[in-house]
Design a protein around this motif. Structure first.
Motif, PDB file in Angstrom:
ATOM      1  N   ASP A 145       0.820  -1.209   0.000  1.00  0.00           N
ATOM      2  CA  ASP A 145       0.000   0.000   0.000  1.00  0.00           C
ATOM      3  C   ASP A 145       0.861   1.270   0.000  1.00  0.00           C
ATOM      4  O   ASP A 145       0.571   2.237   0.701  1.00  0.00           O
ATOM      5  N   LEU A 146       1.937   1.257  -0.798  1.00  0.00           N
ATOM      6  CA  LEU A 146       2.785   2.456  -0.894  1.00  0.00           C
ATOM      7  C   LEU A 146       1.990   3.594  -1.514  1.00  0.00           C
ATOM      8  O   LEU A 146       1.263   3.400  -2.485  1.00  0.00           O
ATOM      9  N   ASP A 147       2.146   4.788  -0.959  1.00  0.00           N
ATOM     10  CA  ASP A 147       1.383   5.923  -1.471  1.00  0.00           C
ATOM     11  C   ASP A 147       2.162   6.679  -2.542  1.00  0.00           C
ATOM     12  O   ASP A 147       3.279   6.305  -2.920  1.00  0.00           O
ATOM     13  N   LEU A 148       1.572   7.756  -3.033  1.00  0.00           N
ATOM     14  CA  LEU A 148       2.161   8.507  -4.136  1.00  0.00           C
ATOM     15  C   LEU A 148       3.544   9.030  -3.788  1.00  0.00           C
ATOM     16  O   LEU A 148       4.481   8.951  -4.604  1.00  0.00           O
ATOM     17  N   GLU A 149       3.708   9.572  -2.595  1.00  0.00           N
ATOM     18  CA  GLU A 149       4.999  10.139  -2.218  1.00  0.00           C
ATOM     19  C   GLU A 149       6.070   9.058  -2.087  1.00  0.00           C
ATOM     20  O   GLU A 149       7.246   9.273  -2.417  1.00  0.00           O
ATOM     21  N   GLN A 150       5.684   7.886  -1.634  1.00  0.00           N
ATOM     22  CA  GLN A 150       6.642   6.783  -1.555  1.00  0.00           C
ATOM     23  C   GLN A 150       7.039   6.298  -2.947  1.00  0.00           C
ATOM     24  O   GLN A 150       8.210   5.984  -3.197  1.00  0.00           O
ATOM     25  N   MET A 151       6.084   6.271  -3.869  1.00  0.00           N
ATOM     26  CA  MET A 151       6.396   5.871  -5.244  1.00  0.00           C
ATOM     27  C   MET A 151       7.280   6.902  -5.929  1.00  0.00           C
ATOM     28  O   MET A 151       8.166   6.553  -6.722  1.00  0.00           O
ATOM     29  N   LEU A 152       7.062   8.173  -5.627  1.00  0.00           N
ATOM     30  CA  LEU A 152       7.928   9.224  -6.165  1.00  0.00           C
ATOM     31  C   LEU A 152       9.348   9.072  -5.628  1.00  0.00           C
ATOM     32  O   LEU A 152      10.326   9.221  -6.381  1.00  0.00           O
ATOM     33  N   ALA A 153       9.478   8.757  -4.349  1.00  0.00           N
ATOM     34  CA  ALA A 153      10.804   8.571  -3.747  1.00  0.00           C
ATOM     35  C   ALA A 153      11.550   7.421  -4.411  1.00  0.00           C
ATOM     36  O   ALA A 153      12.755   7.507  -4.679  1.00  0.00           O
ATOM     37  N   ILE A 154      10.845   6.338  -4.693  1.00  0.00           N
ATOM     38  CA  ILE A 154      11.458   5.212  -5.391  1.00  0.00           C
ATOM     39  C   ILE A 154      11.867   5.624  -6.800  1.00  0.00           C
ATOM     40  O   ILE A 154      12.965   5.308  -7.264  1.00  0.00           O
ATOM     41  N   GLY A 155      10.983   6.336  -7.485  1.00  0.00           N
ATOM     42  CA  GLY A 155      11.253   6.737  -8.861  1.00  0.00           C
ATOM     43  C   GLY A 155      12.507   7.580  -8.999  1.00  0.00           C
ATOM     44  O   GLY A 155      13.323   7.360  -9.905  1.00  0.00           O
ATOM     45  N   GLU A 156      12.689   8.541  -8.113  1.00  0.00           N
ATOM     46  CA  GLU A 156      13.898   9.366  -8.135  1.00  0.00           C
ATOM     47  C   GLU A 156      15.158   8.507  -8.101  1.00  0.00           C
ATOM     48  O   GLU A 156      16.088   8.696  -8.883  1.00  0.00           O
ATOM     49  N   GLU A 157      15.184   7.570  -7.158  1.00  0.00           N
ATOM     50  CA  GLU A 157      16.385   6.773  -6.943  1.00  0.00           C
ATOM     51  C   GLU A 157      16.637   5.802  -8.096  1.00  0.00           C
ATOM     52  O   GLU A 157      17.773   5.641  -8.556  1.00  0.00           O
ATOM     53  N   PHE A 158      15.586   5.147  -8.563  1.00  0.00           N
ATOM     54  CA  PHE A 158      15.752   4.189  -9.650  1.00  0.00           C
ATOM     55  C   PHE A 158      16.225   4.876 -10.931  1.00  0.00           C
ATOM     56  O   PHE A 158      17.114   4.374 -11.626  1.00  0.00           O
ATOM     57  N   TYR A 159      15.636   6.014 -11.255  1.00  0.00           N
ATOM     58  CA  TYR A 159      15.963   6.678 -12.519  1.00  0.00           C
ATOM     59  C   TYR A 159      17.331   7.347 -12.476  1.00  0.00           C
ATOM     60  O   TYR A 159      17.951   7.532 -13.524  1.00  0.00           O
ATOM     61  N   ARG A 160      17.783   7.702 -11.331  1.00  0.00           N
ATOM     62  CA  ARG A 160      19.148   8.214 -11.205  1.00  0.00           C
ATOM     63  C   ARG A 160      20.140   7.129 -11.607  1.00  0.00           C
ATOM     64  O   ARG A 160      21.186   7.407 -12.219  1.00  0.00           O
ATOM     65  N   ALA A 161      19.814   5.861 -11.305  1.00  0.00           N
ATOM     66  CA  ALA A 161      20.711   4.748 -11.606  1.00  0.00           C
ATOM     67  C   ALA A 161      20.632   4.324 -13.068  1.00  0.00           C
ATOM     68  O   ALA A 161      21.649   4.101 -13.711  1.00  0.00           O
ATOM     69  N   ASP A 162      19.440   4.199 -13.604  1.00  0.00           N
ATOM     70  CA  ASP A 162      19.258   3.881 -15.032  1.00  0.00           C
ATOM     71  C   ASP A 162      17.781   3.915 -15.366  1.00  0.00           C
ATOM     72  O   ASP A 162      16.969   3.246 -14.716  1.00  0.00           O
ATOM     73  N   ARG A 211       1.706  11.213 -13.469  1.00  0.00           N
ATOM     74  CA  ARG A 211       2.525  12.332 -13.931  1.00  0.00           C
ATOM     75  C   ARG A 211       3.433  12.865 -12.824  1.00  0.00           C
ATOM     76  O   ARG A 211       4.531  13.354 -13.106  1.00  0.00           O
ATOM     77  N   VAL A 212       2.990  12.792 -11.595  1.00  0.00           N
ATOM     78  CA  VAL A 212       3.870  13.181 -10.489  1.00  0.00           C
ATOM     79  C   VAL A 212       5.051  12.227 -10.409  1.00  0.00           C
ATOM     80  O   VAL A 212       6.201  12.653 -10.229  1.00  0.00           O
ATOM     81  N   VAL A 213       4.798  10.928 -10.566  1.00  0.00           N
ATOM     82  CA  VAL A 213       5.879   9.945 -10.528  1.00  0.00           C
ATOM     83  C   VAL A 213       6.794  10.114 -11.735  1.00  0.00           C
ATOM     84  O   VAL A 213       8.022   9.992 -11.617  1.00  0.00           O
ATOM     85  N   VAL A 214       6.224  10.415 -12.902  1.00  0.00           N
ATOM     86  CA  VAL A 214       7.054  10.665 -14.084  1.00  0.00           C
ATOM     87  C   VAL A 214       7.936  11.896 -13.863  1.00  0.00           C
ATOM     88  O   VAL A 214       9.070  11.954 -14.339  1.00  0.00           O
ATOM     89  N   GLY A 215       7.430  12.870 -13.113  1.00  0.00           N
ATOM     90  CA  GLY A 215       8.292  13.982 -12.720  1.00  0.00           C
ATOM     91  C   GLY A 215       9.513  13.478 -11.979  1.00  0.00           C
ATOM     92  O   GLY A 215      10.633  13.964 -12.167  1.00  0.00           O
ATOM     93  N   GLY A 216       9.314  12.451 -11.147  1.00  0.00           N
ATOM     94  CA  GLY A 216      10.439  11.823 -10.451  1.00  0.00           C
ATOM     95  C   GLY A 216      11.404  11.157 -11.411  1.00  0.00           C
ATOM     96  O   GLY A 216      12.617  11.128 -11.165  1.00  0.00           O
ATOM     97  N   HIS A 217      10.880  10.632 -12.517  1.00  0.00           N
ATOM     98  CA  HIS A 217      11.764  10.082 -13.548  1.00  0.00           C
ATOM     99  C   HIS A 217      12.710  11.178 -14.044  1.00  0.00           C
ATOM    100  O   HIS A 217      13.917  10.964 -14.184  1.00  0.00           O
ATOM    101  N   ARG A 224       6.061  19.421  -4.006  1.00  0.00           N
ATOM    102  CA  ARG A 224       4.852  20.158  -3.629  1.00  0.00           C
ATOM    103  C   ARG A 224       3.649  19.598  -4.376  1.00  0.00           C
ATOM    104  O   ARG A 224       2.571  19.431  -3.812  1.00  0.00           O
ATOM    105  N   ALA A 225       3.839  19.292  -5.651  1.00  0.00           N
ATOM    106  CA  ALA A 225       2.759  18.720  -6.447  1.00  0.00           C
ATOM    107  C   ALA A 225       2.324  17.368  -5.902  1.00  0.00           C
ATOM    108  O   ALA A 225       1.133  17.039  -5.914  1.00  0.00           O
ATOM    109  N   ALA A 226       3.271  16.567  -5.423  1.00  0.00           N
ATOM    110  CA  ALA A 226       2.929  15.260  -4.859  1.00  0.00           C
ATOM    111  C   ALA A 226       1.949  15.407  -3.702  1.00  0.00           C
ATOM    112  O   ALA A 226       0.971  14.660  -3.591  1.00  0.00           O
ATOM    113  N   GLU A 227       2.205  16.379  -2.849  1.00  0.00           N
ATOM    114  CA  GLU A 227       1.291  16.609  -1.720  1.00  0.00           C
ATOM    115  C   GLU A 227      -0.075  17.075  -2.203  1.00  0.00           C
ATOM    116  O   GLU A 227      -1.113  16.624  -1.714  1.00  0.00           O
TER     117      GLU A 227
END
Length: 382
Positions: free
Chosen positions: A67-84, A247-253, A305-308
């Motif tokens: 049950d990960l929420d939007l902000e948790q998915m954004l946090a994952i996205g940042e880290e994963f996309y930084r790597a590849d 789209r918020v998560v894609v912003g994390g991409h 801010r958009a995530a919130e």
């Protein structure tokens, strides 16, 4: 250099962000060049991500997810996309579209389709775009017609993650023909072994090579009537809400890619000499790096801010469009500057900056091209 720090991230997302960083450092970054070169689907990394609890875990705990929420998915996205980006997209597409089934589907659909994804026994995907239609959600031509106790699908879908690899997909199709073009679409669960379903990989892409997209052909593809998700004619509205989160998560991409570009450029200019000086000593170079940091930090502040805002359903469409457009374009700008600072070496595909440059051209298009995001920003601020 610590760019993706936790100071801007809500406390409840810190733990999963750290887990994602450790996983990316161990599994994604060391394998990025190889998978970019081969273009293979990273099954082993996907399975490792499933075992680590970082794949498909936005699904409800009652169904086996976290049950990960939007902000948790954004946090994952940042880290994963930084790597590849290519490997990261594969991991995040494993449950793409499942949120629609969870929110609008019934209990039987949850048990049959969502639970296996949450328990990492299956992977899924979302089929919306078509060969001739992308951002115009009310212009899709794939049809779904009722025939007795079945729905019959005909048409094509394009750019579909896991079209070949997936066990089932959430499919957007035209089920009506009323004057209200937005009420003519419905969402369906389509197993990839359904009769009349055929899919093939899209030929070679310039970026995101470790992520596989497919071209689907529906030819009298029959599915049971109970595979309709929610109510007939509400598919457009389901997607509109789903894409606000996406789209918020894609912003994390975009943020992850921008961070990668800055890291590469910073390291390169501090480790290379020209004209008897370290490159970083030139004021023009310092200004370029400063501009990259300004753009990155501005985009990251807006994105979080958009995530919130989106999580709290506060003018979600407006904030999602702002975040997606700004962060993905920041990635493009940072990658282009990084390429310039690398000089001739920037064109070698073995260099990370070259892969980032190729990859960052993709998120400005998917999840709604940025021109469409500008339409949404303007129209929803009236």
């Amino acid at each position: 250099m610590e760019l993706l720090d936790e100071s801007i991230v809500p406390e409840h997302a810190h733990e999963v962000k750290q887990d994602a960083r450790e996983f990316a450092d161990e599994h994604i970054a060391p394998n990025a060049e190889e998978y970019f070169r081969t273009g293979e689907y990273p099954w082993e990394i996907l399975e490792a991500g499933q075992e680590a609890g970082l794949v498909a875990q936005d699904i409800n705990e009652e169904l086996g997810g976290c049950d990960l929420d939007l902000e948790q998915m954004l946090a994952i996205g940042e880290e994963f996309y930084r790597a590849d980006a290519g490997i990261a997209l594969t991991l995040q597409l494993a449950s793409f579209g499942a949120e629609i089934v969870e929110k609008y589907g019934n209990e039987d659909q949850h048990e049959e389709y969502l639970r296996p994804v949450a328990e990492c026994e299956q992977i899924t995907g979302l089929a919306v775009s078509e060969p001739q239609t992308g951002s115009d959600l009310a212009g899709m031509q794939t049809t779904a017609e009722k025939d007795g106790d079945e729905w019959v699908l005909n048409g094509e879908k394009y750019w579909v993650g896991n079209a070949v690899e997936g066990d089932w997909l959430t499919v957007y199709a035209k089920s009506g023909d009323s004057d209200d073009r937005y009420s003519n679409y419905s969402m369906f669960i389509v197993p990839t072994d359904a009769p009349g379903y055929e899919a093939e990989h899209i030929p070679e892409k310039m970026g995101f090579r470790a992520s596989k997209q497919g071209h689907i052909f529906f030819e009298d593809c029959r599915i049971p009537e109970e595979n309709l998700i929610g109510n007939e004619g509400t598919g457009f509205y389901m997607l509109a809400e789903f894409f606000n989160h996406g789209r918020v998560v894609v912003g994390g991409h975009g943020l992850g890619l921008a961070a990668a570009a800055i890291e590469e450029a910073w390291e390169f200019v501090h480790d290379r000499d020209a004209f008897n000086r370290e490159i970083s000593e030139f004021q023009a170079v310092q200004h370029d790096l400063s501009d990259m940091l300004i753009e990155f930090e501005s985009a990251r502040a807006l994105n979080w801010r958009a995530a919130e805002k989106v999580a709290n359903q506060n003018n979600a469409g407006y904030w999602a469009a702002l975040a997606k457009a700004n962060s993905t374009e920041a990635a493009v700008d940072c990658a282009e500057t990084g390429m310039q600072l690398h000089g001739g070496r920037s064109v070698l595909t073995e260099n990370r900056i070259a892969r980032v440059y190729r990859d960052c051209r993709v998120p400005v298009i998917y999840e709604g091209a940025n021109a469409v995001q500008r339409n949404l920003i303007y129209s929803q601020r009236q």
